[in-house]
Write an enzyme that holds these catalytic residues in place. Structure first.
Site: not given
Length: 151
Positions: A104, A116
């Protein structure tokens, strides 16, 4: 200076330096006790460059699912591709054992989201108002990577 960082298992004596980096990189840092607890319970890596600790990653691997709990590069070393190399090291370690990788990230942390995404993670959902910030509640973006079919 060497151009080749090294990734190794975290050592207990790394925790103070890691906690110091954490204080510099996040508005809600983990404390040294949280790192000690994670060191005892989770998988922990450090990245060094010329013998200096410059980053760390803490992740879990349970029942075919991996989750990155914390990953950071010291501010002085950011912007040099080290975060990507550290993330790749985590992915390489979990890809043989996990079916999925999760993490997260704060919705306002665009540089981390880009890192990411470039590694192959995709947004799968949003946790509304998950983080408390000085500016008010902040969403958490949940991202994932699938390593293949379920076994």
């Amino acid at each position: 200076m060497s151009d080749n960082p090294s990734v190794r298992a975290m050592l207990a004596e790394d925790i103070a330096a890691i906690a110091a980096i954490e204080q510099q990189v996040t508005p809600h840092p983990w404390n040294q006790n949280q790192f000690q607890d994670s060191f005892a319970k989770h998988r922990c890596l450090t990245m060094t460059l010329d013998g200096k600790l410059v980053g760390y990653a803490i992740y879990t691997l349970v029942a075919g699912e991996a989750e990155i709990l914390n990953i950071a590069i010291a501010p002085r070393w950011q912007g040099r591709g080290l975060g990507s190399q550290l993330l790749d090291a985590v992915i390489e370690r979990v890809s043989g054992e996990a079916e999925h990788l999760f993490l997260e990230v704060r919705a306002d942390n665009i540089s981390a989201q880009t890192l990411y995404q470039n590694a192959g993670l995709v947004e799968i959902c949003v946790r509304r108002n998950y983080y408390r910030t000085a500016a008010g509640p902040m969403d958490a973006i949940i991202m994932a990577m699938d390593f293949g079919t379920c076994r």
